[in-house]
Design a protein around this motif. Structure first.
Motif, PDB file in Angstrom:
ATOM      1  N   LEU A  96      -7.954   7.055  19.550  1.00 23.75           N
ATOM      2  CA  LEU A  96      -8.374   5.860  20.282  1.00 23.75           C
ATOM      3  C   LEU A  96      -8.641   6.200  21.738  1.00 23.75           C
TER       4      LEU A  96
ATOM      5  N   LEU B  64      -3.913  -8.311   8.804  1.00 20.20           N
ATOM      6  CA  LEU B  64      -4.434  -6.947   8.913  1.00 20.20           C
ATOM      7  C   LEU B  64      -3.650  -6.012   7.998  1.00 20.20           C
TER       8      LEU B  64
ATOM      9  N   PHE C 237      -5.470  -3.835   5.275  1.00 20.24           N
ATOM     10  CA  PHE C 237      -5.683  -2.420   5.539  1.00 20.24           C
ATOM     11  C   PHE C 237      -4.394  -1.607   5.536  1.00 20.24           C
ATOM     12  N   GLY C 238      -3.326  -2.210   5.102  1.00 19.41           N
ATOM     13  CA  GLY C 238      -2.080  -1.462   5.034  1.00 19.41           C
ATOM     14  C   GLY C 238      -1.595  -1.063   6.412  1.00 19.41           C
ATOM     15  N   LEU C 239      -0.932   0.049   6.452  1.00 20.73           N
ATOM     16  CA  LEU C 239      -0.356   0.534   7.691  1.00 20.73           C
ATOM     17  C   LEU C 239      -1.427   0.757   8.748  1.00 20.73           C
ATOM     18  N   TYR C 240      -2.576   1.220   8.292  1.00 18.71           N
ATOM     19  CA  TYR C 240      -3.671   1.455   9.223  1.00 18.71           C
ATOM     20  C   TYR C 240      -4.020   0.174   9.970  1.00 18.71           C
ATOM     21  N   GLY C 241      -4.088  -0.920   9.242  1.00 17.01           N
ATOM     22  CA  GLY C 241      -4.398  -2.195   9.884  1.00 17.01           C
ATOM     23  C   GLY C 241      -3.365  -2.568  10.935  1.00 17.01           C
TER      24      GLY C 241
ATOM     25  N   PHE D 154      -1.887  -2.940  16.608  1.00 15.86           N
ATOM     26  CA  PHE D 154      -1.070  -2.532  17.742  1.00 15.86           C
ATOM     27  C   PHE D 154      -1.929  -1.882  18.819  1.00 15.86           C
ATOM     28  N   ALA D 155      -2.884  -1.076  18.374  1.00 13.67           N
ATOM     29  CA  ALA D 155      -3.773  -0.416  19.333  1.00 13.67           C
ATOM     30  C   ALA D 155      -4.513  -1.470  20.144  1.00 13.67           C
ATOM     31  N   PHE D 156      -4.948  -2.506  19.448  1.00 14.63           N
ATOM     32  CA  PHE D 156      -5.642  -3.581  20.158  1.00 14.63           C
ATOM     33  C   PHE D 156      -4.722  -4.200  21.207  1.00 14.63           C
TER      34      PHE D 156
ATOM     35  N   ILE E 196     -12.263  -1.752  18.891  1.00 13.56           N
ATOM     36  CA  ILE E 196     -11.123  -1.545  19.776  1.00 13.56           C
ATOM     37  C   ILE E 196     -11.412  -0.422  20.760  1.00 13.56           C
TER      38      ILE E 196
ATOM     39  N   ILE F 265      -3.830   8.189  15.382  1.00 14.49           N
ATOM     40  CA  ILE F 265      -4.756   7.080  15.629  1.00 14.49           C
ATOM     41  C   ILE F 265      -4.798   6.741  17.109  1.00 14.49           C
ATOM     42  N   PHE F 266      -3.637   6.748  17.743  1.00 12.08           N
ATOM     43  CA  PHE F 266      -3.635   6.438  19.169  1.00 12.08           C
ATOM     44  C   PHE F 266      -4.320   7.523  19.984  1.00 12.08           C
TER      45      PHE F 266
ATOM     46  N   LEU G  83     -13.258  -1.445  11.628  1.00 12.29           N
ATOM     47  CA  LEU G  83     -12.079  -2.027  12.254  1.00 12.29           C
ATOM     48  C   LEU G  83     -11.745  -1.332  13.564  1.00 12.29           C
TER      49      LEU G  83
ATOM     50  N   GLU H   5       5.347   4.726  -1.089  1.00  8.25           N
ATOM     51  CA  GLU H   5       5.979   6.037  -0.952  1.00  8.25           C
ATOM     52  C   GLU H   5       6.712   6.182   0.387  1.00  8.25           C
ATOM     53  N   LEU H   6       6.392   5.293   1.334  1.00  5.53           N
ATOM     54  CA  LEU H   6       7.065   5.407   2.634  1.00  5.53           C
ATOM     55  C   LEU H   6       8.466   4.816   2.596  1.00  5.53           C
TER      56      LEU H   6
ATOM     57  N   TYR I 177       0.793  -1.225   0.000  1.00  2.06           N
ATOM     58  CA  TYR I 177       0.000   0.000   0.000  1.00  2.06           C
ATOM     59  C   TYR I 177       0.828   1.279   0.000  1.00  2.06           C
ATOM     60  N   HIS I 178       1.951   1.245   0.682  1.00  3.81           N
ATOM     61  CA  HIS I 178       2.607   2.525   0.939  1.00  3.81           C
ATOM     62  C   HIS I 178       4.006   2.539   0.382  1.00  3.81           C
TER      63      HIS I 178
ATOM     64  N   THR J  81      12.700   9.338   4.773  1.00  2.00           N
ATOM     65  CA  THR J  81      11.824  10.285   4.089  1.00  2.00           C
ATOM     66  C   THR J  81      10.390   9.957   4.420  1.00  2.00           C
ATOM     67  N   ARG J  82       9.553  10.933   4.281  1.00  2.29           N
ATOM     68  CA  ARG J  82       8.108  10.722   4.377  1.00  2.29           C
ATOM     69  C   ARG J  82       7.698  10.004   5.646  1.00  2.29           C
TER      70      ARG J  82
ATOM     71  N   PHE K 185       0.309   7.384  13.215  1.00  2.00           N
ATOM     72  CA  PHE K 185       0.419   6.605  14.445  1.00  2.00           C
ATOM     73  C   PHE K 185      -0.008   7.448  15.645  1.00  2.00           C
TER      74      PHE K 185
ATOM     75  N   LEU L 181      -3.249   7.449   4.297  1.00  2.00           N
ATOM     76  CA  LEU L 181      -2.824   6.066   4.203  1.00  2.00           C
ATOM     77  C   LEU L 181      -3.597   5.251   3.174  1.00  2.00           C
ATOM     78  N   LEU L 182      -4.892   5.270   3.298  1.00  2.00           N
ATOM     79  CA  LEU L 182      -5.672   4.392   2.438  1.00  2.00           C
ATOM     80  C   LEU L 182      -6.591   5.238   1.572  1.00  2.00           C
TER      81      LEU L 182
ATOM     82  N   ILE M  85      -1.425  -0.517  12.578  1.00  4.82           N
ATOM     83  CA  ILE M  85      -1.536   0.381  13.732  1.00  4.82           C
ATOM     84  C   ILE M  85      -2.731  -0.019  14.594  1.00  4.82           C
ATOM     85  N   VAL M  86      -3.828  -0.357  13.940  1.00  4.91           N
ATOM     86  CA  VAL M  86      -5.003  -0.763  14.716  1.00  4.91           C
ATOM     87  C   VAL M  86      -4.723  -2.051  15.478  1.00  4.91           C
TER      88      VAL M  86
END
Lengths: 460, 350
Positions: free
Chosen positions: B265, A417, A421-425, A430-432, B110, B261-262, B106, A312-313, A309-310, B250-251, B258, B94-95, A427-428
Motif C-alpha cells: 500500500l 468486507l 473478501f475474508g481476511l484480505y477485506g 484497516f488500510a483505508f 485506497i 499488504i501494508f 478493492l 486454517e488460521l 474463509y480461513h 499456529t499458522r 498484513f 488468503l483467497l 486488512i484492506v
C-alpha cells in the motif's frame, strides 16, 4: 445638531411593535421626582425580586430622602449614586434596546432625557452543579459543567487562577442569538488556530444553536468523516488541562459539553483520571483502551472472515468447538453477526431513550430473552453472542462517547468486507482507516500528532 | 520520512539466486551507498529543483519531457508490479478462489486515496506502517523462536559457491531492486528538507533497511533451510506457517499478509504520487486530477503485466532489471548529473 431624546410614548410604541403581544414584556411607568419615567424588562429573563430590591426601592428611597431633589442632573447621576455595584450601560439610541432586553437588562428612562439607563438584572433558573453523567471517574473532581455558560466559565476560572486566561464572546445563530465563549490562555494558544476559529464563528450561517453538538458539525473538517476532530467534555478538570496544553475551548450557552479544538486521535483515549493515578497504572489503562478500540472495531469482522474463509488460521481445538456450535444454525456467519450487532444497537438505543424506570426491563429482555433464548433456540451460536458482547463492551471503553459512536458504523463496513473478501477485506478496510487517519488535519495539525512528531524528528 | 524503502523488500527479500542471500544483503549496502551518493550529488547540483525540474534543466525542453514521461511510466509500472506481488500473495495465502480482479479493485482506490493525501500524509502513513511492520516482524521472530523452528545450523555451508557468485549477485540484482528505487524520492526532493539533512536520513534509512533485510533473510534461512527458501515463492509466508506455540498459536500467515499488504500500500501510493506528479508536470495541471485515473491504470496493468506468477517473477528479475532499472536508476541520473555539471558555470560549482 439635535440630540435624540427618549420619549416614553415613542419607546412604548417601539417596544410593543417589536415584541408584539408577548406576555413577559413589562412596561412599568414610574416617577422620579417630578418626572415621568418608564421601567421596561422581560419577566422571563430577569429576577423581579432582585429588580425591586436593587432598582426600584433605592430609587424610591432616594427620592424620599431628597437625595435626588436635583432631578435635573439626569440618569448618569442616578447611576453613580444608586447602581454603582451593578453592570449598567447608558444608551443614546433606542436601536439596541430590544436586544438588550432579551439579554436580561432592565431599561430605565426618563421622559425627554437624551440617555437611557440599562441595568443588568439577569437571573435565570439553572441546574446546580452536579456530577458528570458521561465521563465518570472514581477518583478525582466530581463537578460537571451545566447548561449555563456563566457557571461554566466560573468553573474554569476558579481552576486556572491565571490572569492570562481569556474569555471572548461571540454570538452565533441568526435567530437564536446564542452566546458562544471562546476560552484560551493568552500566549499559549496557537494564534493561527484562534484566528481560524474566530473566522469560523463570525462567518457561520447557522440559524439556531442549542447544543455544542451542532457547533461540532460547524468545525468538523471535510476530511475527518469517521473521526471527531473536536474533543468534548463535561468535566472542568479535563477542559482545564486542555487549556493548559495550548488549546482553545468553546463554551456554548445551553450545553453542558464544552468543546476543545484542536483535538487529536490520542485525546480520545485519555481520561483525566489517568493523571491522578500512579503513572504505570494510568498508562496501562490507556494502552488497554487502544486495544479495546482495535478489538471493538475488528473482532466481529475477524470472526466472520475466519469462519467463512480461513478456518486454517483458527487453532484446531477452537475450530472444532466453533464448528460444533454452528451445527444447526440456519444462517451464514455474516447474517448471524449482523443480526446480533443490530439487535445490540436496538437494545442500546432503546435503553437510552427509555424512561429510566422501564430501562431495567429492557436489559432483562435483552439479556435473557434475546441472548439466552436465541442461543437455545438455535438461531445464533454461542460464540457469536460472545463476540458481539465483547465488541460492545470494548466499544464503551473510550472515555469520550462521540468517538466510539462514529466508529461503530465502520464496524459494519468491516463485517461486510470480511464476509466478502475474508481476511484480505478486513486488512484492506484497516488500510483505508489508517490512510484516512493520516490524511486528517485539524487546524493544520496532523490528527495523529504524537506519531508525526516522531516523524518530524526523523525527517529534519 | 525516508523509511519508505523497507516497503516490499522486507517481505519479498532479495532475489534468491545464490545460497548466502543474507550476505548479499549485507554487501549490497556498499554499492547502494555509492548509488545514493550519486543521487545526493544530483540534488546538490539541481539546487532545489526536484527530479523533473532537473531533467528539463539538463536535457532541454523536449528531451527532458520525454524523460519525464519515461519516468512517469516507469513509476507506474513498478507500482503495478508491486500490486501484482501483493495480488499473488493474497491469491496464494488468503483467497484462493476469488478472482484477482476483485482483489485489485478493492485495493486500488485506497492506494489512490493515500496518494491524493499528498506528501505529508504519505510521510505520516509511512511512519505508522513502518512501526506496524516492525512490530509484526518482531512478533513473528519471537513466535518462530518459541516454536523452536529457528536453527542457526541451517546457515551452513557458508559460501559454498565462492565469494564471486555473491558479489556478482550484488550488482546483478539486489542493488537495483530495493535500493535503486530511492530515485522516487528525488521527485519529492523539494518537500524533504535541506540536502544536508536529507543525505543523513538517506544514509540512515539505507543502513536500517539493509539491517532489516539481512535480518529477515537470516530468519528465513534459519527456519526454512537453504533449499526450501530457494524454491519457496513467499519465503516469509512459508516461514510463518511453521509457527506453532503450544499448539495454540499456529499458522500466522495472516500476520505476513498484513505486513505485506501494508508495505505494498505504502509503496504503491508513493510511486503513484510520483507518477501523477510526473503527469502533472507533463500536462501542466494539478497533481490530484491524475491520482484516481492513474490508480485505475495501475490496477489494470497489474493484472495484465504477466500471465502467471512464474512469468511475473522472471520478468522482474531479468527484463525489468536490465531494461528498466539499470538505465533509469543509474545511467540516466548519471548522464543528467554530467550534463548539469557541464552546464553549470564554473563559479557556481563550488
Amino acid at each position: 445638531m439635535t440630540t435624540f431624546r427618549f420619549r416614553i410614548d415613542a419607546i412604548k410604541q417601539q417596544l410593543q411593535r417589536r415584541f408584539g403581544q408577548t406576555t413577559d414584556l413589562m412596561l412599568v411607568p414610574i416617577r422620579i421626582g417630578s418626572r415621568q419615567g418608564l421601567l421596561c424588562y422581560l419577566t422571563t429573563m430577569t429576577n423581579t425580586t432582585f429588580l425591586t430590591e436593587t432598582v426600584t426601592t433605592p430609587l424610591l428611597q432616594a427620592y424620599r430622602q431628597g437625595g435626588l431633589a436635583d432631578a435635573d442632573r439626569g440618569l448618569d447621576a442616578v447611576r453613580e449614586l444608586l447602581f454603582g455595584g451593578l453592570t449598567t450601560r447608558l444608551l443614546d439610541d433606542p436601536q439596541p434596546l430590544p436586544v438588550l432586553l432579551t439579554q436580561g437588562y432592565a431599561g430605565l428612562l426618563l421622559d425627554g432625557e437624551p440617555l437611557m439607563l440599562m441595568i443588568d438584572v439577569k437571573e435565570l433558573e439553572k441546574r446546580p452543579i452536579s456530577e458528570p453523567t458521561t465521563q465518570n471517574v472514581i477518583k478525582g473532581p466530581k463537578e460537571a459543567f451545566t447548561e449555563s455558560a456563566d457557571t461554566n466559565m466560573s468553573l474554569i476560572r476558579r481552576r486556572i487562577l491565571n490572569e492570562r486566561l481569556r474569555f471572548e464572546k461571540y454570538v452565533v445563530g441568526s435567530q437564536s442569538q446564542t452566546p458562544v465563549y471562546l476560552a484560551f490562555v493568552e500566549g499559549e494558544a496557537d494564534e493561527r488556530v484562534l484566528r481560524d476559529i474566530r473566522d469560523c464563528l463570525q462567518g457561520s450561517s447557522m440559524v439556531s444553536l442549542f447544543d455544542s453538538g451542532s457547533m461540532e458539525q460547524l468545525f468538523r473538517s471535510r476530511r475527518g468523516l469517521l473521526f471527531p476532530t473536536l474533543y468534548n467534555s463535561e468535566r472542568p478538570d479535563s477542559i482545564c488541562s486542555c487549556l493548559m496544553d495550548k488549546r482553545v475551548a468553546l463554551i456554548v450557552n445551553g450545553s453542558p459539553f464544552v468543546l476543545v479544538v484542536p483535538a487529536l486521535f490520542s485525546d480520545f483515549f485519555k481520561s483525566p483520571e489517568d493523571d491522578y493515578q500512579w503513572f504505570l497504572l494510568g498508562s496501562f489503562i490507556r494502552v488497554l483502551r487502544y486495544l479495546a478500540f482495535m478489538l471493538s472495531l475488528s473482532l466481529s469482522a475477524l470472526y466472520v472472515a475466519a469462519t467463512c474463509y480461513h478456518q486454517e488460521l483458527i487453532p484446531t481445538l477452537l475450530l472444532t468447538s466453533i464448528a460444533a456450535q454452528r451445527i444447526g444454525i440456519p444462517f451464514p456467519a455474516v447474517v448471524e453477526m449482523l443480526l446480533m450487532e443490530m439487535t445490540f444497537e436496538l437494545l442500546r438505543e432503546a435503553g437510552t431513550r427509555m424512561p429510566r424506570l422501564v430501562g431495567q426491563s429492557i436489559s432483562i429482555a435483552g439479556a435473557l430473552v434475546l441472548g439466552e433464548a436465541s442461543v437455545q433456540a438455535g438461531i445464533v451460536s454461542n460464540i457469536t453472542v460472545i463476540v458481539v458482547a465483547l465488541t460492545a463492551i470494548a466499544g464503551f471503553v473510550s472515555p469520550v462517547y462521540s468517538f466510539g459512536a462514529n466508529i461503530r458504523l465502520f464496524r459494519y463496513a468491516l463485517i461486510i468486507l470480511g464476509s466478502l473478501f475474508g481476511l484480505y477485506g478486513v486488512i484492506v478496510g484497516f488500510a483505508f482507516l489508517v490512510v484516512h487517519l493520516t490524511r486528517i488535519e485539524t487546524f493544520g495539525i496532523p490528527y495523529l500528532s504524537p506519531l508525526a512528531r516522531l516523524g518530524g524528528r526523523r525527517s529534519h | 520520512m525516508l523509511v519508505f524503502l523497507l516497503g516490499t523488500s522486507i517481505i519479498y527479500g532479495t532475489p534468491r539466486l545464490v545460497p548466502d542471500t543474507w550476505l548479499v544483503d549485507l554487501l549490497t549496502i556498499v554499492p547502494a551507498f555509492l548509488l545514493a551518493g550519486q543521487y545526493l550529488l544530483l540534488i546538490r547540483l539541481g539546487r532545489g529543483g526536484n527530479l523533473y525540474d532537473m531533467l528539463i534543466g539538463a536535457w532541454g525542453k523536449s528531451a527532458g519531457r520525454l524523460l519525464i514521461l519515461a519516468y512517469t511510466v516507469y513509476f507506474l509500472y513498478i507500482a503495478s508490479r508491486n500490486l501484482r506481488d501483493m495480488l499473488e500473495l493474497v491469491m496464494t495465502a488468503l483467497l484462493r478462489n476469488t478472482p484477482g480482479e476483485l482483489v485489485v479493485i478493492l485495493f486500488v482506490p485506497i492506494v489512490a486515496f493515500a496518494a491524493v493525501g499528498g506528501i505529508a500524509a504519505l510521510g505520516r502513513l509511512s511512519i505508522l506502517i513502518v512501526l506496524m511492520v516492525m512490530m509484526f516482524f518482531l512478533t513473528l521472530t519471537f513466535l518462530l523462536i518459541f516454536s523452536g523452528s529457528v536453527d542457526s545450523e541451517r546457515l551452513f555451508p557458508f559460501l559454498s559457491e565462492g565469494f564471486g557468485k555473491v558479489a556478482g549477485s550484488v550488482f546483478r540484482s539486489s542493488l537495483w531492486f530495493p535500493y535503486g528505487e530511492l530515485i522516487v524520492f528525488l521527485v519529492f526532493r523539494t518537500y524533504l528538507g535541506e540536502s544536508g539533512t536529507m543525505s543523513r536520513t538517506c544514509m540512515f534509512s539505507l543502513l536500517s533497511s539493509a539491517v532489516a533485510l539481512t535480518f529477515s533473510d537470516l530468519l528465513q534461512i534459519c527456519t526454512l533451510g537453504m533449499e526450501n527458501k530457494k524454491y519457496s515463492v513467499f519465503a516469509l509466508l512459508d516461514a510463518a506457517r511453521l509457527i506453532n506455540v503450544a499448539n495454540f498459536i499456529t499458522r500466522m500467515d495472516a500476520l505476513v499478509a498484513f505486513i505485506f499488504i501494508f508495505g505494498v500500500l505504502l509503496k504503491a501510493a508513493v510511486l503513484l504520487y510520483a507518477g501523477s506528479r510526473g503527469a502533472a508536470v507533463l500536462f501542466k495541471t494539478e497533481v490530484n486530477r491524475f491520482a484516481y485515473p492513474l490508480a485505475m491504470l495501475i490496477g489494470a496493468l497489474s493484472l495484465l503485466v504477466s500471465r502467471n506468477h512464474a512469468e511475473h517473477v522472471s520478468e522482474g528479475l531479468i527484463h525489468v532489471m536490465y531494461w528498466l532499472h539499470i538505465p533509469l536508476q543509474f545511467i540516466v541520473p548519471l548522464a543528467t548529473l554530467l550534463l548539469l555539471w557541464i552546464r553549470t558555470p564554473g563559479g557556481a560549482r563550488a
